[in-house]
Design a protein around this motif. Structure first.
Motif, PDB file in Angstrom:
ATOM      1  N   SER A  54      17.824  -0.858  12.837  1.00 53.48           N
ATOM      2  CA  SER A  54      16.587  -1.228  13.403  1.00 53.48           C
ATOM      3  C   SER A  54      15.543  -0.635  13.030  1.00 53.48           C
ATOM      4  O   SER A  54      14.539  -0.920  12.544  1.00 53.48           O
ATOM      5  N   LYS A  55      15.728   0.859  12.818  1.00 53.72           N
ATOM      6  CA  LYS A  55      14.602   1.757  12.469  1.00 53.72           C
ATOM      7  C   LYS A  55      14.245   1.343  11.022  1.00 53.72           C
ATOM      8  O   LYS A  55      13.116   1.332  10.672  1.00 53.72           O
ATOM      9  N   ILE A  56      15.366   1.161  10.118  1.00 59.25           N
ATOM     10  CA  ILE A  56      14.967   0.812   8.696  1.00 59.25           C
ATOM     11  C   ILE A  56      14.329  -0.461   8.768  1.00 59.25           C
ATOM     12  O   ILE A  56      13.501  -0.562   7.910  1.00 59.25           O
ATOM     13  N   LEU A  57      14.663  -1.385   9.527  1.00 59.36           N
ATOM     14  CA  LEU A  57      13.965  -2.682   9.539  1.00 59.36           C
ATOM     15  C   LEU A  57      12.535  -2.427  10.081  1.00 59.36           C
ATOM     16  O   LEU A  57      11.773  -3.230   9.466  1.00 59.36           O
ATOM     17  N   LYS A  58      12.307  -1.681  11.053  1.00 56.48           N
ATOM     18  CA  LYS A  58      11.084  -1.647  11.602  1.00 56.48           C
ATOM     19  C   LYS A  58      10.003  -1.073  10.346  1.00 56.48           C
ATOM     20  O   LYS A  58       8.861  -1.150  10.518  1.00 56.48           O
ATOM     21  N   HIS A  59      10.540  -0.005   9.557  1.00 63.83           N
ATOM     22  CA  HIS A  59       9.837   0.602   8.567  1.00 63.83           C
ATOM     23  C   HIS A  59       9.922   0.225   7.035  1.00 63.83           C
ATOM     24  O   HIS A  59       9.261   0.569   6.423  1.00 63.83           O
ATOM     25  N   PHE A  60      10.713  -0.538   6.901  1.00 60.73           N
ATOM     26  CA  PHE A  60      11.043  -1.026   5.584  1.00 60.73           C
ATOM     27  C   PHE A  60       9.872  -1.471   4.793  1.00 60.73           C
ATOM     28  O   PHE A  60       9.606  -1.168   3.489  1.00 60.73           O
ATOM     29  N   PHE A  61       9.052  -2.477   5.442  1.00 65.57           N
ATOM     30  CA  PHE A  61       7.894  -3.037   4.514  1.00 65.57           C
ATOM     31  C   PHE A  61       6.916  -1.977   4.373  1.00 65.57           C
ATOM     32  O   PHE A  61       6.489  -1.914   3.137  1.00 65.57           O
ATOM     33  N   ASP A  62       6.735  -1.156   5.169  1.00 69.03           N
ATOM     34  CA  ASP A  62       5.823   0.189   4.965  1.00 69.03           C
ATOM     35  C   ASP A  62       6.329   1.025   3.603  1.00 69.03           C
ATOM     36  O   ASP A  62       5.464   1.472   3.218  1.00 69.03           O
ATOM     37  N   MET A  63       7.364   1.321   3.746  1.00 63.40           N
ATOM     38  CA  MET A  63       8.095   2.139   2.759  1.00 63.40           C
ATOM     39  C   MET A  63       8.283   1.654   1.481  1.00 63.40           C
ATOM     40  O   MET A  63       7.992   2.284   0.222  1.00 63.40           O
ATOM     41  N   TYR A  64       8.282   0.207   1.224  1.00 58.35           N
ATOM     42  CA  TYR A  64       8.430  -0.571  -0.115  1.00 58.35           C
ATOM     43  C   TYR A  64       7.515  -1.648  -0.072  1.00 58.35           C
ATOM     44  O   TYR A  64       7.756  -2.520  -1.027  1.00 58.35           O
ATOM     45  N   ALA A  65       6.170  -1.565   0.364  1.00 56.40           N
ATOM     46  CA  ALA A  65       5.415  -2.514   0.290  1.00 56.40           C
ATOM     47  C   ALA A  65       4.830  -2.690  -1.255  1.00 56.40           C
ATOM     48  O   ALA A  65       4.887  -3.925  -1.547  1.00 56.40           O
ATOM     49  N   ASP A  66       4.718  -1.822  -1.913  1.00 52.01           N
ATOM     50  CA  ASP A  66       4.404  -1.971  -3.493  1.00 52.01           C
ATOM     51  C   ASP A  66       5.541  -2.686  -4.071  1.00 52.01           C
ATOM     52  O   ASP A  66       5.122  -3.696  -4.932  1.00 52.01           O
ATOM     53  N   GLU A  67       6.654  -2.480  -3.791  1.00 50.60           N
ATOM     54  CA  GLU A  67       7.801  -3.171  -4.604  1.00 50.60           C
ATOM     55  C   GLU A  67       7.872  -4.563  -4.039  1.00 50.60           C
ATOM     56  O   GLU A  67       8.147  -5.440  -4.752  1.00 50.60           O
ATOM     57  N   ILE A  68       7.898  -4.543  -2.653  1.00 51.56           N
ATOM     58  CA  ILE A  68       7.607  -6.086  -2.172  1.00 51.56           C
ATOM     59  C   ILE A  68       6.757  -7.067  -2.706  1.00 51.56           C
ATOM     60  O   ILE A  68       6.907  -8.138  -3.098  1.00 51.56           O
ATOM     61  N   TYR A  69       5.455  -6.432  -2.850  1.00 55.74           N
ATOM     62  CA  TYR A  69       4.283  -7.367  -3.176  1.00 55.74           C
ATOM     63  C   TYR A  69       4.613  -7.643  -4.767  1.00 55.74           C
ATOM     64  O   TYR A  69       4.132  -8.796  -5.051  1.00 55.74           O
ATOM     65  N   GLU A  70       4.994  -6.806  -5.348  1.00 56.33           N
ATOM     66  CA  GLU A  70       5.242  -6.809  -6.733  1.00 56.33           C
ATOM     67  C   GLU A  70       6.366  -7.711  -7.233  1.00 56.33           C
ATOM     68  O   GLU A  70       6.344  -8.920  -8.047  1.00 56.33           O
ATOM     69  N   ASN A  71       7.351  -7.595  -6.794  1.00 57.34           N
ATOM     70  CA  ASN A  71       8.690  -8.245  -7.010  1.00 57.34           C
ATOM     71  C   ASN A  71       9.327  -9.324  -5.969  1.00 57.34           C
ATOM     72  O   ASN A  71      10.265 -10.053  -6.370  1.00 57.34           O
ATOM     73  N   HIS A  72       8.692  -9.360  -4.884  1.00 57.17           N
ATOM     74  CA  HIS A  72       9.117 -10.523  -3.786  1.00 57.17           C
ATOM     75  C   HIS A  72       7.763 -11.306  -3.498  1.00 57.17           C
ATOM     76  O   HIS A  72       7.749 -11.761  -2.363  1.00 57.17           O
ATOM     77  N   ASN A  73       6.965 -11.587  -4.310  1.00 52.84           N
ATOM     78  CA  ASN A  73       5.946 -12.418  -3.653  1.00 52.84           C
ATOM     79  C   ASN A  73       6.087 -13.697  -3.411  1.00 52.84           C
ATOM     80  O   ASN A  73       5.086 -14.462  -2.768  1.00 52.84           O
ATOM     81  N   ASP A  74       7.290 -14.259  -3.592  1.00 55.02           N
ATOM     82  CA  ASP A  74       7.491 -15.723  -3.286  1.00 55.02           C
ATOM     83  C   ASP A  74       7.732 -15.666  -1.936  1.00 55.02           C
ATOM     84  O   ASP A  74       7.710 -16.835  -1.374  1.00 55.02           O
ATOM     85  N   LEU A  75       7.635 -14.819  -1.147  1.00 54.41           N
ATOM     86  CA  LEU A  75       7.982 -14.939   0.154  1.00 54.41           C
ATOM     87  C   LEU A  75       6.706 -14.948   1.250  1.00 54.41           C
ATOM     88  O   LEU A  75       6.567 -14.874   2.407  1.00 54.41           O
ATOM     89  N   PHE A  76       5.691 -14.779   0.488  1.00 51.11           N
ATOM     90  CA  PHE A  76       4.171 -14.733   1.213  1.00 51.11           C
ATOM     91  C   PHE A  76       3.573 -16.041   1.278  1.00 51.11           C
ATOM     92  O   PHE A  76       2.348 -16.033   1.755  1.00 51.11           O
ATOM     93  N   GLY A  77       4.257 -17.242   0.899  1.00 51.07           N
ATOM     94  CA  GLY A  77       3.771 -18.653   1.129  1.00 51.07           C
ATOM     95  C   GLY A  77       3.435 -18.994   2.290  1.00 51.07           C
ATOM     96  O   GLY A  77       2.613 -19.741   2.686  1.00 51.07           O
ATOM     97  N   ASP A  78       4.362 -18.568   3.067  1.00 56.97           N
ATOM     98  CA  ASP A  78       4.631 -19.215   4.404  1.00 56.97           C
ATOM     99  C   ASP A  78       3.599 -18.587   5.497  1.00 56.97           C
ATOM    100  O   ASP A  78       3.761 -17.155   5.887  1.00 56.97           O
ATOM    101  N   LYS A  79       2.837 -19.095   6.265  1.00 54.78           N
ATOM    102  CA  LYS A  79       1.730 -18.265   7.187  1.00 54.78           C
ATOM    103  C   LYS A  79       2.312 -17.959   8.345  1.00 54.78           C
ATOM    104  O   LYS A  79       1.827 -17.049   9.200  1.00 54.78           O
ATOM    105  N   ASP A  80       3.734 -18.620   8.671  1.00 57.69           N
ATOM    106  CA  ASP A  80       4.412 -18.392   9.894  1.00 57.69           C
ATOM    107  C   ASP A  80       5.451 -17.185   9.653  1.00 57.69           C
ATOM    108  O   ASP A  80       5.848 -16.633  11.030  1.00 57.69           O
TER     109      ASP A  80
END
Length: 154
Positions: A54-80
């Motif tokens: 749960s702690k990992i899930l809580k902080h995962f985005f903040d820790m890996y934001a650059d990598e997520i934006y760079e390599n997983h940008n397909d996930l940002f299309g849904d507004k919900d």
């Protein structure tokens, strides 16, 4: 313990200290895999593993934001979809890459995720997560569902 070889074989990051000491360390996705296995084997004494996840899930985005934006940008299309769901999905993708190295491991984790996302009443993991997040079990089942979706995408 099941999963250690696959985590090692997936390519561990290296760290260097004082330009003379080099060592490899486990990724967060590898840690989550190991903690899910440990919890499944001894749920009566491994509740803290789910709180760690749960702690990992809580902080995962903040820790890996650059990598997520760079390599997983397909996930940002849904507004919900919120950032924590995106992080959960990326974590699942990373876990799947490791687990695919061993069919038994992949199926075992898939079974754990399926059992804990099929119904709010049978999700022992989501119940423990609710204690950590101080939220409703349903919210955690949805979060685990994102992990499962990412896990199965590989």
């Amino acid at each position: 313990m099941r999963g250690l070889k696959e985590i090692y074989d997936s390519g561990l990051p290296e760290a260097e200290l004082e330009e003379k000491h080099r060592f490899k360390f486990c990724t967060l996705s590898g840690i989550v895999l190991l903690k899910l296995i440990a919890f499944q084997e001894r749920p009566e004494i491994r509740r803290d593993d789910i709180k760690d996840i749960s702690k990992i899930l809580k902080h995962f985005f903040d820790m890996y934001a650059d990598e997520i934006y760079e390599n997983h940008n397909d996930l940002f299309g849904d507004k919900d979809i919120d950032l924590q769901w995106i992080a959960a999905r990326v974590l699942g993708r990373d876990m799947g890459k490791i687990a695919q190295l061993n069919e038994y491991l992949f199926l075992r984790i898939k079974k754990i995720l399926k059992k804990n996302t099929i119904d709010i009443h049978s999700s022992d993991i989501a119940k423990i997560m609710a204690e950590f997040f101080k939220n409703m079990i349903e919210e955690n089942v949805k979060l685990l569902e994102q992990v499962k979706i990412g896990y199965l995408e590989n």
